[in-house]
Design an enzyme around this catalytic site. Structure first.
Site, PDB file in Angstrom:
ATOM      1  N   THR A  41       3.033  -0.304  -6.460  1.00  0.00           N
ATOM      2  CA  THR A  41       2.777   1.072  -6.872  1.00  0.00           C
ATOM      3  C   THR A  41       2.110   1.800  -5.714  1.00  0.00           C
ATOM      4  O   THR A  41       1.246   1.240  -5.038  1.00  0.00           O
ATOM      5  CB  THR A  41       1.860   1.149  -8.113  1.00  0.00           C
ATOM      6  OG1 THR A  41       0.598   0.568  -7.812  1.00  0.00           O
ATOM      7  CG2 THR A  41       2.480   0.452  -9.312  1.00  0.00           C
ATOM      8  N   CYS A  42       2.505   3.025  -5.494  1.00  0.00           N
ATOM      9  CA  CYS A  42       1.875   3.845  -4.462  1.00  0.00           C
ATOM     10  C   CYS A  42       0.431   4.097  -4.886  1.00  0.00           C
ATOM     11  O   CYS A  42       0.178   4.659  -5.955  1.00  0.00           O
ATOM     12  CB  CYS A  42       2.623   5.161  -4.297  1.00  0.00           C
ATOM     13  SG  CYS A  42       1.789   6.324  -3.186  1.00  0.00           S
ATOM     14  N   VAL A  43      -0.501   3.685  -4.074  1.00  0.00           N
ATOM     15  CA  VAL A  43      -1.907   3.757  -4.455  1.00  0.00           C
ATOM     16  C   VAL A  43      -2.361   5.197  -4.688  1.00  0.00           C
ATOM     17  O   VAL A  43      -3.069   5.479  -5.663  1.00  0.00           O
ATOM     18  CB  VAL A  43      -2.812   3.024  -3.435  1.00  0.00           C
ATOM     19  CG1 VAL A  43      -2.797   3.682  -2.076  1.00  0.00           C
ATOM     20  CG2 VAL A  43      -4.225   2.883  -3.970  1.00  0.00           C
TER      21      VAL A  43
END
Length: 130
Positions: A79-81
């Protein structure tokens, strides 16, 4: 000929069909003998990695399906932080760093930067967006 893939999922776990379509595509390409290296969840797609999603008893549990697929095939669920933090999906590490009492990133998912997606664009045979 076997190809290596990364999937980019921008649709939420529920509320749109894109994440479910990505899962179906992932299963199909693995069945055909291709390699799925990673699934990168971006924008609303980060909700796929929330441990707090509880579908109705008669609904398909997409988060659990991603987890099982990743475990069986060695797929990275990323997941894109930045997108995740804005949407309230936090890993234990991010919760501690931002002084939050709780974290909710589902087991098997990790939070990474956009550099991971950039690397996939350079190294994979195909990157497919859903």
């Amino acid at each position: 000929m076997s190809l290596s893939y990364t999937l980019l999922v921008t649709g939420s776990v529920y509320g749109s069909q894109s994440a479910r379509n990505a899962y179906g595509f992932a299963c199909a390409l693995l069945e055909k003998g291709h390699k799925l290296n990673s699934v990168f969840f971006y924008q609303e797609g980060v909700h796929n990695g929330s441990d707090l999603v509880v579908p109705a008893n008669d609904e398909f549990d997409l988060t659990q399906a991603w987890q099982k697929l990743a475990l069986e095939h060695g797929i990275n669920l990323e997941t894109c932080v930045a997108a995740a933090l804005r949407r309230g999906v936090l890993s234990k590490q991010e919760a501690e760093q931002h002084n939050r009492d709780h974290h909710n990133l589902a087991h098997g998912f990790e939070q990474v930067g956009l550099g991971s997606l950039a690397e996939a664009l350079l190294t994979q045979d195909r990157v497919v967006q859903f």
